[in-house]
Structure formats: structure tokens, C-alpha cells
Design a protein around this motif. Structure first.
Motif, PDB file in Angstrom:
ATOM      1  N   VAL A   9       0.783  -1.245  -0.328  1.00 27.75           N
ATOM      2  CA  VAL A   9      -0.054   0.017   0.081  1.00 27.75           C
ATOM      3  C   VAL A   9       0.734   1.337  -0.091  1.00 27.75           C
ATOM      4  CG1 VAL A   9      -1.893   1.340   1.387  1.00 27.75           C
ATOM      5  CG2 VAL A   9      -1.926  -0.989   0.828  1.00 27.75           C
ATOM      6  N   ALA A  13       0.733   4.212  -3.158  1.00 32.94           N
ATOM      7  CA  ALA A  13       0.305   4.951  -3.135  1.00 32.94           C
ATOM      8  C   ALA A  13       1.399   6.456  -3.349  1.00 32.94           C
ATOM      9  CB  ALA A  13      -0.036   5.490  -1.356  1.00 32.94           C
ATOM     10  N   GLU A  16       0.733   6.255  -7.862  1.00 37.69           N
ATOM     11  CA  GLU A  16      -0.787   6.429  -7.847  1.00 37.69           C
ATOM     12  C   GLU A  16      -0.839   6.413  -9.023  1.00 37.69           C
ATOM     13  OE1 GLU A  16      -4.793   8.575  -6.668  1.00 37.69           O
ATOM     14  OE2 GLU A  16      -2.534   8.696  -4.688  1.00 37.69           O
ATOM     15  N   ARG A  25      -1.707  -2.226  -9.150  1.00 39.14           N
ATOM     16  CA  ARG A  25      -1.025  -1.270  -8.355  1.00 39.14           C
ATOM     17  C   ARG A  25      -0.624  -1.285  -6.676  1.00 39.14           C
ATOM     18  NH1 ARG A  25      -2.880   3.543  -5.960  1.00 39.14           N
ATOM     19  NH2 ARG A  25      -4.738   3.454  -7.801  1.00 39.14           N
ATOM     20  N   LEU A  26      -1.536  -1.943  -6.304  1.00 37.60           N
ATOM     21  CA  LEU A  26      -1.890  -2.250  -4.930  1.00 37.60           C
ATOM     22  C   LEU A  26      -0.009  -3.384  -4.968  1.00 37.60           C
ATOM     23  CD1 LEU A  26      -5.171  -2.203  -3.877  1.00 37.60           C
ATOM     24  CD2 LEU A  26      -3.535  -0.497  -3.950  1.00 37.60           C
ATOM     25  N   TRP A  53      -5.992  -1.036   2.201  1.00 40.69           N
ATOM     26  CA  TRP A  53      -5.421   0.587   1.413  1.00 40.69           C
ATOM     27  C   TRP A  53      -7.088   1.211   2.431  1.00 40.69           C
ATOM     28  CZ3 TRP A  53      -2.791   3.189  -2.263  1.00 40.69           C
ATOM     29  CH2 TRP A  53      -2.974   3.410  -2.904  1.00 40.69           C
ATOM     30  N   SER A  57      -7.206   4.937   3.275  1.00 46.70           N
ATOM     31  CA  SER A  57      -8.231   6.141   2.952  1.00 46.70           C
ATOM     32  C   SER A  57      -8.896   6.805   3.400  1.00 46.70           C
ATOM     33  CB  SER A  57      -8.142   5.361   1.405  1.00 46.70           C
ATOM     34  OG  SER A  57      -6.907   5.171   0.638  1.00 46.70           O
ATOM     35  N   THR A  67     -10.113   7.845  -2.248  1.00 46.53           N
ATOM     36  CA  THR A  67      -9.706   6.637  -2.951  1.00 46.53           C
ATOM     37  C   THR A  67      -8.262   6.611  -3.138  1.00 46.53           C
ATOM     38  OG1 THR A  67      -9.178   8.435  -4.875  1.00 46.53           O
ATOM     39  CG2 THR A  67     -11.493   7.520  -5.087  1.00 46.53           C
ATOM     40  N   SER A  68      -7.363   7.263  -2.482  1.00 42.46           N
ATOM     41  CA  SER A  68      -6.099   6.738  -2.085  1.00 42.46           C
ATOM     42  C   SER A  68      -6.033   7.669  -0.647  1.00 42.46           C
ATOM     43  CB  SER A  68      -5.101   7.276  -2.995  1.00 42.46           C
ATOM     44  OG  SER A  68      -5.130   8.504  -2.904  1.00 42.46           O
ATOM     45  N   ASN A  70      -3.596   9.556  -0.142  1.00 52.61           N
ATOM     46  CA  ASN A  70      -2.710  10.673  -0.560  1.00 52.61           C
ATOM     47  C   ASN A  70      -3.848  11.875  -0.926  1.00 52.61           C
ATOM     48  OD1 ASN A  70      -0.487  10.183  -1.354  1.00 52.61           O
ATOM     49  ND2 ASN A  70      -0.534   9.869  -3.705  1.00 52.61           N
ATOM     50  N   GLU A  71      -5.559  11.248  -1.584  1.00 54.98           N
ATOM     51  CA  GLU A  71      -6.400  12.251  -1.416  1.00 54.98           C
ATOM     52  C   GLU A  71      -7.030  12.421   0.086  1.00 54.98           C
ATOM     53  OE1 GLU A  71      -9.618  10.751  -3.500  1.00 54.98           O
ATOM     54  OE2 GLU A  71      -8.344  11.399  -5.190  1.00 54.98           O
TER      55      GLU A  71
END
Length: 93
Positions: A9, A13, A16, A25-26, A53, A57, A67-68, A70-71
Motif C-alpha cells: 500500500v 500510494a 498512484e 497497482r496495489l 488500502w 484511505s 480513493t487513496s 494521498n486524497e
């Protein structure tokens, strides 16, 4: 597998914005076709990584699922989140 999922994870991130066909991607999985990707999505590692994840999130305070991670970081600096945090802190005192 939890520690491996957490490491995946963290790496996801960071990457992304990268898009690769038939890739997870995970988990870092890259398949030859959609069938391979669908099979991967049913593996225990993918399921655990997806849960980690989602947990990373989510803002439980505001009941927001981003959704991530980062968000989520963006949400945590938002006016809405800060106001909700202030309300909760005021109610505790």
C-alpha cells in the motif's frame, strides 16, 4: 501477510499516477490479460492489501472514504475536516 500488504500500500500510494494494462497497482502484479488480472483479484494477498488500502484511505471522524491515502491527506487539511475536529474537541471539554 498484513505487513506485506502494508508495504504494498505504501508503494502504491507513491506510484498512484502510473497506469499499466492488466496491472494491480496495489500488489505490483502485472498480468498478460484481463483473465489473469481477475484471477489475481481473488487471491488472499490482494484482498488483504485492498482492505489495508481502504483503511488508510478513510476518515472515520468525517465518515469519508477517499480513493487513496494521498486524497485522504488532502481531506485531512480541508476546512470540513478541521471544523469537524474542532466540534469533537469542543464536545470533549
Amino acid at each position: 501477510q498484513i505487513s506485506r500488504a502494508e508495504a504494498l500500500v505504501a508503494a502504491a500510494a507513491k506510484s498512484e499516477k502510473v497506469k499499466v494494462p492488466f496491472a494491480c497497482r496495489l500488489c505490483g502484479f502485472v498480468g498478460a490479460d484481463i483473465a489473469a488480472l481477475e484471477a489475481h483479484r481473488k487471491t488472499p494477498l490482494h484482498m488483504i492489501t485492498t482492505k489495508v488500502w481502504r483503511d488508510r484511505s478513510a476518515c472515520r471522524l468525517c465518515r469519508v472514504q477517499t480513493t487513496s491515502p494521498n486524497e485522504l491527506a488532502v481531506h485531512l487539511t480541508s476546512k470540513k475536516h478541521k471544523e469537524r475536529l474542532a466540534q469533537v474537541n469542543a464536545a470533549r471539554t
